[in-house]
Scaffold this active site. Sequence first.
Site, PDB file in Angstrom:
ATOM      1  N   ASP A   1     -14.963 -48.930 -12.635  1.00  0.00           N
ATOM      2  CA  ASP A   1     -13.541 -49.050 -12.268  1.00  0.00           C
ATOM      3  C   ASP A   1     -13.155 -50.514 -12.366  1.00  0.00           C
ATOM      4  OD1 ASP A   1     -10.929 -48.830 -10.823  1.00  0.00           O
ATOM      5  OD2 ASP A   1     -11.657 -46.834 -10.350  1.00  0.00           O
TER       6      ASP A   1
ATOM      7  N   ARG B   1       9.521 -39.447 -18.359  1.00  0.00           N
ATOM      8  CA  ARG B   1       8.668 -38.867 -17.330  1.00  0.00           C
ATOM      9  C   ARG B   1       7.495 -38.098 -17.955  1.00  0.00           C
ATOM     10  NH1 ARG B   1       7.903 -36.790 -11.953  1.00  0.00           N
ATOM     11  NH2 ARG B   1       6.183 -35.344 -12.170  1.00  0.00           N
TER      12      ARG B   1
ATOM     13  N   TYR C   1       3.202 -38.929 -19.460  1.00  0.00           N
ATOM     14  CA  TYR C   1       1.915 -38.648 -18.797  1.00  0.00           C
ATOM     15  C   TYR C   1       1.440 -37.233 -19.139  1.00  0.00           C
ATOM     16  CZ  TYR C   1      -0.994 -37.558 -14.595  1.00  0.00           C
ATOM     17  OH  TYR C   1      -1.968 -37.150 -13.710  1.00  0.00           O
TER      18      TYR C   1
ATOM     19  N   TYR D   1      13.757 -44.061  -9.492  1.00  0.00           N
ATOM     20  CA  TYR D   1      12.731 -44.257 -10.532  1.00  0.00           C
ATOM     21  C   TYR D   1      13.264 -44.948 -11.788  1.00  0.00           C
ATOM     22  CZ  TYR D   1       9.597 -40.889  -8.140  1.00  0.00           C
ATOM     23  OH  TYR D   1       8.770 -40.252  -7.264  1.00  0.00           O
TER      24      TYR D   1
ATOM     25  N   TYR E   1      13.665 -40.552 -15.830  1.00  0.00           N
ATOM     26  CA  TYR E   1      12.898 -39.717 -14.895  1.00  0.00           C
ATOM     27  C   TYR E   1      13.344 -38.272 -15.045  1.00  0.00           C
ATOM     28  CZ  TYR E   1      10.777 -37.900 -10.649  1.00  0.00           C
ATOM     29  OH  TYR E   1      10.019 -37.153  -9.765  1.00  0.00           O
TER      30      TYR E   1
ATOM     31  N   ARG F   1       5.412 -26.096  -8.618  1.00  0.00           N
ATOM     32  CA  ARG F   1       4.020 -26.150  -9.098  1.00  0.00           C
ATOM     33  C   ARG F   1       3.136 -25.287  -8.224  1.00  0.00           C
ATOM     34  NH1 ARG F   1       2.813 -32.351  -9.393  1.00  0.00           N
ATOM     35  NH2 ARG F   1       4.008 -32.928 -11.234  1.00  0.00           N
TER      36      ARG F   1
END
Length: 387
Positions: A45, A180, A183, A329, A333, A339
């Site tokens: 890391d 957004r 990712y 944001y 965004y 979910r």
Amino acid sequence: MERFNLDGEKIKPLTICLIGGGGFIGSHLCEKLLYKTQHTAIIIDISSTKIKHLLRPYSCWFGRVQFHEINVKRDTLHRHLEPLIAASDLVINLAAICTPANYNTRPLDTIKSNSVDAIPVVEFCIKYKKRLIHFSSCEVYGKTIGSFLPKDHALQNVSELYLLKEYDSPCIFGSIDKQRWTYACAKQMIERLIYAQSALHSLEFTIVRPFNWIGPRMDFIRGIDGPREAVPRVLACFTGNLLRGKPLKLVDGGQSQRSFCYIKEAIEAVLLIIENPARANGKIFNVGNPENDVTIKQLAELMIEVYADVTKQPASKFTTIDVSSNNFYGPGYDDSDKRIPDMTIINRELGWKPAMRLRTILKLCLDHAINEYKSAIKNECDSLLEF
Ligand code: NAD
Ligand code: UDP
């Protein structure tokens, strides 16, 4: 103590290379590996702050842990990464930029971190014939089909239109200007690459899709152990505001839904995946708790209730405030509306079913945060008074 897998076979101690193992999930996973198993952890890391308690000399697990401060992005010739993968039995890749505030403001870094930087890891796993557990995300599902229906449409209640299934649900992202989705798109690309490589090169792999795992050490409190101007994920945002007595900000009214899962229960699922390769290889697993499905507004209200209870203050002292996503944001965004994970596969293959309810989880998180940050917050208040 000897350990046995779900098929009654003895588990041999493994050397596990954890890339991004110093983060929130990595720190809990390493604790589990070192405290409860005989596996060895090779942790890579850029920071060891969250695992420093595991790296103290003279602990009983000391010979079973190594930390290598490596930025996989900068290790361009892989001089450091490659030998560590070659020396391991199993590679777990957790490294990523994974806070939504970055997806639309640092889109290129987000794309590279979640796809380009992970490619050499896949290639070295093929070259050295190592098993790979790759951390993807529930974000790969994007928006639900139901989100395109009017709010009061009868089909909204049909679970096929919102329940997220590993091998049935489509991945629905917004338009390209909605950054957004950088990712989600990058995570999807690397999942597809791993899947394609496994067919070509018999790569042994498992893909994990976490659904909002939360717990102590998640992200940072702005201005204390992280930059004041940065935006962490929602648990840390709300916790910081509660500690400072500030209103909790509800982005676009807090109408999006999430299913929250306690980190320590989720880590049990990861350990089952690690120790049961015959059941986990070649599979994608949702890992989450569908019973803890709430809107972000409900999350804020519950956190206020629990925090007021723990600190023995009236809940009326704490408030929420609506903010636009554009203000919070910035442009680009967008959001996942709902979910809720389907848990059939992980339940069937590994018998994993989380039990901890959201109120209990939030109490654990807030108790920990109060302990961890109370003196820093007190100092902040004292210096404001002096000023
Ligand atoms: P985290 O940010 O706490 O951990 C990621 C770690 O990766 C950090 O310690 C970071 O320093 C490290 N890292 C990033 N870039 C690196 C680089 N170039 N070189 C070396 N290390 C690097 O996040 P987390 O919540 O622990 O997430 C871990 C993984 O799980 C990520 O891949 C994330 O996308 C995925 N995930 C997590 C959740 C969740 O609920 N926490 C949800 C969906 C997906
Ligand atoms: N959110 C919010 N207030 C905050 C931080 C986040 O309303 O202070 C919302 C955000 O818009 C999203 C949800 O909370 O709808 C979860 O955000 P998080 O950052 O935890 O990540 P995500 O689940 O989107 O990956």
